[in-house]
Write a protein that holds these residues in place. Structure first.
Motif, PDB file in Angstrom:
ATOM      1  N   LEU A 201       0.834  -1.210   0.000  1.00  0.00           N
ATOM      2  CA  LEU A 201       0.000   0.000   0.000  1.00  0.00           C
ATOM      3  C   LEU A 201       0.866   1.256   0.000  1.00  0.00           C
ATOM      4  O   LEU A 201       0.587   2.216  -0.729  1.00  0.00           O
ATOM      5  CB  LEU A 201      -0.918   0.024   1.224  1.00  0.00           C
ATOM      6  N   ILE A 202       1.899   1.252   0.823  1.00  0.00           N
ATOM      7  CA  ILE A 202       2.775   2.416   0.925  1.00  0.00           C
ATOM      8  C   ILE A 202       3.583   2.595  -0.362  1.00  0.00           C
ATOM      9  O   ILE A 202       3.717   3.715  -0.866  1.00  0.00           O
ATOM     10  CB  ILE A 202       3.686   2.321   2.166  1.00  0.00           C
ATOM     11  N   GLN A 203       4.099   1.512  -0.901  1.00  0.00           N
ATOM     12  CA  GLN A 203       4.874   1.602  -2.140  1.00  0.00           C
ATOM     13  C   GLN A 203       4.017   2.127  -3.293  1.00  0.00           C
ATOM     14  O   GLN A 203       4.509   2.832  -4.167  1.00  0.00           O
ATOM     15  CB  GLN A 203       5.483   0.245  -2.500  1.00  0.00           C
ATOM     16  N   GLU A 204       2.729   1.790  -3.287  1.00  0.00           N
ATOM     17  CA  GLU A 204       1.814   2.263  -4.326  1.00  0.00           C
ATOM     18  C   GLU A 204       1.280   3.666  -4.034  1.00  0.00           C
ATOM     19  O   GLU A 204       0.495   4.199  -4.805  1.00  0.00           O
ATOM     20  CB  GLU A 204       0.633   1.294  -4.467  1.00  0.00           C
ATOM     21  N   ASN A 205       1.682   4.245  -2.877  1.00  0.00           N
ATOM     22  CA  ASN A 205       1.194   5.554  -2.447  1.00  0.00           C
ATOM     23  C   ASN A 205      -0.336   5.584  -2.487  1.00  0.00           C
ATOM     24  O   ASN A 205      -0.956   6.505  -3.003  1.00  0.00           O
ATOM     25  CB  ASN A 205       1.792   6.669  -3.311  1.00  0.00           C
ATOM     26  N   LYS A 206      -0.924   4.548  -1.921  1.00  0.00           N
ATOM     27  CA  LYS A 206      -2.368   4.311  -2.006  1.00  0.00           C
ATOM     28  C   LYS A 206      -3.196   5.334  -1.223  1.00  0.00           C
ATOM     29  O   LYS A 206      -4.264   5.729  -1.678  1.00  0.00           O
ATOM     30  CB  LYS A 206      -2.652   2.897  -1.501  1.00  0.00           C
ATOM     31  N   TYR A 207      -2.744   5.760  -0.082  1.00  0.00           N
ATOM     32  CA  TYR A 207      -3.526   6.669   0.769  1.00  0.00           C
ATOM     33  C   TYR A 207      -2.716   7.906   1.156  1.00  0.00           C
ATOM     34  O   TYR A 207      -2.395   8.105   2.319  1.00  0.00           O
ATOM     35  CB  TYR A 207      -3.993   5.932   2.027  1.00  0.00           C
ATOM     36  N   PRO A 208      -2.382   8.740   0.177  1.00  0.00           N
ATOM     37  CA  PRO A 208      -1.561   9.920   0.484  1.00  0.00           C
ATOM     38  C   PRO A 208      -2.361  10.964   1.268  1.00  0.00           C
ATOM     39  O   PRO A 208      -3.588  11.025   1.173  1.00  0.00           O
ATOM     40  CB  PRO A 208      -1.198  10.454  -0.908  1.00  0.00           C
ATOM     41  N   PRO A 209      -1.671  11.785   2.052  1.00  0.00           N
ATOM     42  CA  PRO A 209      -2.354  12.871   2.764  1.00  0.00           C
ATOM     43  C   PRO A 209      -2.816  13.937   1.778  1.00  0.00           C
ATOM     44  O   PRO A 209      -2.328  14.022   0.651  1.00  0.00           O
ATOM     45  CB  PRO A 209      -1.278  13.417   3.708  1.00  0.00           C
ATOM     46  N   ALA A 210      -3.777  14.728   2.206  1.00  0.00           N
ATOM     47  CA  ALA A 210      -4.271  15.823   1.373  1.00  0.00           C
ATOM     48  C   ALA A 210      -3.174  16.864   1.176  1.00  0.00           C
ATOM     49  O   ALA A 210      -2.339  17.077   2.052  1.00  0.00           O
ATOM     50  CB  ALA A 210      -5.485  16.475   2.033  1.00  0.00           C
ATOM     51  N   SER A 211      -3.194  17.506   0.022  1.00  0.00           N
ATOM     52  CA  SER A 211      -2.221  18.557  -0.267  1.00  0.00           C
ATOM     53  C   SER A 211      -2.570  19.810   0.541  1.00  0.00           C
ATOM     54  O   SER A 211      -3.724  19.994   0.955  1.00  0.00           O
ATOM     55  CB  SER A 211      -2.246  18.901  -1.757  1.00  0.00           C
ATOM     56  N   PRO A 212      -1.595  20.697   0.762  1.00  0.00           N
ATOM     57  CA  PRO A 212      -1.884  21.941   1.472  1.00  0.00           C
ATOM     58  C   PRO A 212      -2.975  22.749   0.755  1.00  0.00           C
ATOM     59  O   PRO A 212      -3.828  23.366   1.402  1.00  0.00           O
ATOM     60  CB  PRO A 212      -0.562  22.700   1.470  1.00  0.00           C
ATOM     61  N   GLU A 213      -2.968  22.716  -0.559  1.00  0.00           N
ATOM     62  CA  GLU A 213      -3.973  23.467  -1.326  1.00  0.00           C
ATOM     63  C   GLU A 213      -5.375  22.915  -1.080  1.00  0.00           C
ATOM     64  O   GLU A 213      -6.338  23.676  -0.934  1.00  0.00           O
ATOM     65  CB  GLU A 213      -3.654  23.418  -2.830  1.00  0.00           C
ATOM     66  N   ARG A 214      -5.477  21.611  -1.024  1.00  0.00           N
ATOM     67  CA  ARG A 214      -6.789  20.986  -0.794  1.00  0.00           C
ATOM     68  C   ARG A 214      -7.283  21.284   0.629  1.00  0.00           C
ATOM     69  O   ARG A 214      -8.462  21.545   0.848  1.00  0.00           O
ATOM     70  CB  ARG A 214      -6.683  19.486  -1.026  1.00  0.00           C
ATOM     71  N   LEU A 215      -6.373  21.226   1.598  1.00  0.00           N
ATOM     72  CA  LEU A 215      -6.743  21.560   2.975  1.00  0.00           C
ATOM     73  C   LEU A 215      -7.206  23.009   3.082  1.00  0.00           C
ATOM     74  O   LEU A 215      -8.215  23.308   3.730  1.00  0.00           O
ATOM     75  CB  LEU A 215      -5.565  21.317   3.918  1.00  0.00           C
ATOM     76  N   LEU A 216      -6.459  23.912   2.433  1.00  0.00           N
ATOM     77  CA  LEU A 216      -6.824  25.321   2.465  1.00  0.00           C
ATOM     78  C   LEU A 216      -8.212  25.525   1.865  1.00  0.00           C
ATOM     79  O   LEU A 216      -9.045  26.240   2.435  1.00  0.00           O
ATOM     80  CB  LEU A 216      -5.787  26.168   1.722  1.00  0.00           C
ATOM     81  N   LYS A 217      -8.471  24.890   0.750  1.00  0.00           N
ATOM     82  CA  LYS A 217      -9.779  25.018   0.104  1.00  0.00           C
ATOM     83  C   LYS A 217     -10.897  24.513   1.022  1.00  0.00           C
ATOM     84  O   LYS A 217     -11.966  25.120   1.118  1.00  0.00           O
ATOM     85  CB  LYS A 217      -9.793  24.271  -1.222  1.00  0.00           C
ATOM     86  N   ALA A 218     -10.638  23.401   1.718  1.00  0.00           N
ATOM     87  CA  ALA A 218     -11.636  22.857   2.644  1.00  0.00           C
ATOM     88  C   ALA A 218     -11.921  23.841   3.779  1.00  0.00           C
ATOM     89  O   ALA A 218     -13.086  24.108   4.109  1.00  0.00           O
ATOM     90  CB  ALA A 218     -11.147  21.524   3.209  1.00  0.00           C
ATOM     91  N   PHE A 219     -10.876  24.413   4.371  1.00  0.00           N
ATOM     92  CA  PHE A 219     -11.076  25.393   5.440  1.00  0.00           C
ATOM     93  C   PHE A 219     -11.789  26.639   4.915  1.00  0.00           C
ATOM     94  O   PHE A 219     -12.676  27.183   5.568  1.00  0.00           O
ATOM     95  CB  PHE A 219      -9.748  25.777   6.094  1.00  0.00           C
ATOM     96  N   GLN A 220     -11.408  27.091   3.729  1.00  0.00           N
ATOM     97  CA  GLN A 220     -12.052  28.274   3.159  1.00  0.00           C
ATOM     98  C   GLN A 220     -13.523  28.028   2.870  1.00  0.00           C
ATOM     99  O   GLN A 220     -14.337  28.939   2.989  1.00  0.00           O
ATOM    100  CB  GLN A 220     -11.315  28.719   1.889  1.00  0.00           C
ATOM    101  N   THR A 221     -13.871  26.807   2.525  1.00  0.00           N
ATOM    102  CA  THR A 221     -15.276  26.460   2.303  1.00  0.00           C
ATOM    103  C   THR A 221     -16.062  26.597   3.599  1.00  0.00           C
ATOM    104  O   THR A 221     -17.197  27.079   3.599  1.00  0.00           O
ATOM    105  CB  THR A 221     -15.388  25.015   1.758  1.00  0.00           C
ATOM    106  N   LEU A 222     -15.454  26.213   4.705  1.00  0.00           N
ATOM    107  CA  LEU A 222     -16.111  26.338   6.007  1.00  0.00           C
ATOM    108  C   LEU A 222     -16.145  27.787   6.485  1.00  0.00           C
ATOM    109  O   LEU A 222     -17.057  28.189   7.213  1.00  0.00           O
ATOM    110  CB  LEU A 222     -15.400  25.474   7.046  1.00  0.00           C
ATOM    111  N   ASP A 223     -15.166  28.562   6.089  1.00  0.00           N
ATOM    112  CA  ASP A 223     -15.046  29.968   6.500  1.00  0.00           C
ATOM    113  C   ASP A 223     -15.829  30.854   5.523  1.00  0.00           C
ATOM    114  O   ASP A 223     -15.255  31.581   4.722  1.00  0.00           O
ATOM    115  CB  ASP A 223     -13.563  30.360   6.531  1.00  0.00           C
ATOM    116  N   THR A 224     -17.145  30.781   5.614  1.00  0.00           N
ATOM    117  CA  THR A 224     -17.994  31.510   4.658  1.00  0.00           C
ATOM    118  C   THR A 224     -17.822  33.024   4.753  1.00  0.00           C
ATOM    119  O   THR A 224     -18.068  33.734   3.781  1.00  0.00           O
ATOM    120  CB  THR A 224     -19.472  31.148   4.862  1.00  0.00           C
TER     121      THR A 224
END
Length: 164
Positions: A84-107
């Motif tokens: 699983l790790i060698q295939e990079n199956k479950y990578p963490p979210a990118s900083p850009e994706r995290l920022l977008k998620a927080f900005q979505t909550l921060d109306t």
């Protein structure tokens, strides 16, 4: 990017297996090369993987000891997780994706969220597909929240998450 030599690939594989064994051993309290299935998600996350709860259930099906239900043997766990790790199956979210998620909550576009609002949103009260447990929420807020203000300045929190 250059291809790894056979020797370098073997060393990388050995180093990965060593990391997996070390993470597994943290939860192998009896030293029997066995852990409780409830620890699988925690071990995967300690190794830098970010699986969903559904992903963890699928992995448990692959690694759970058939004779001793509720436990996982290292010998079954190691090859599955290594792949699983060698295939990079479950990578963490990118900083850009995290920022977008927080900005979505921060109306309101304030650059921060209150502890209360984020707590409601990330738990069962928020109706999310995969709510945080109280323990997960408390652990995150201990790191993320400015206790004096009761807020989470999410760009600062994302920067903390990105530090190795």
């Amino acid at each position: 990017m250059t291809d790894l030599t056979s020797e370098e690939a073997d060393q990388a594989s050995t180093d990965l297996e060593k990391r997996i064994v070390e993470a597994f051993d943290v939860f192998d309290h009896g030293g029997s090369k066995t852990v409780d299935v409830r620890e699988v998600g925690t071990i995967l996350r300690a190794l830098g993987c970010c699986p969903t709860e559904a992903d963890i259930q699928e992995i448990i099906i692959q690694v759970e000891d058939q004779e001793t239900s509720g436990s996982v043997q290292l010998e079954r766990f190691l090859p599955v997780v290594s792949q699983l790790i060698q295939e990079n199956k479950y990578p963490p979210a990118s900083p850009e994706r995290l920022l977008k998620a927080f900005q979505t909550l921060d109306t309101a576009g304030q650059g921060f969220l209150t502890k209360e609002y984020l707590s409601r949103t990330l738990t069962d009260e928020g109706g999310g597909a995969e709510p945080f447990s109280k323990e997960e929420l408390d652990e995150m807020l201990a790191i993320a929240a400015n206790n004096e203000m009761g807020t989470i300045i999410y760009e600062d929190f994302i920067n903390l998450l990105m530090i190795d």
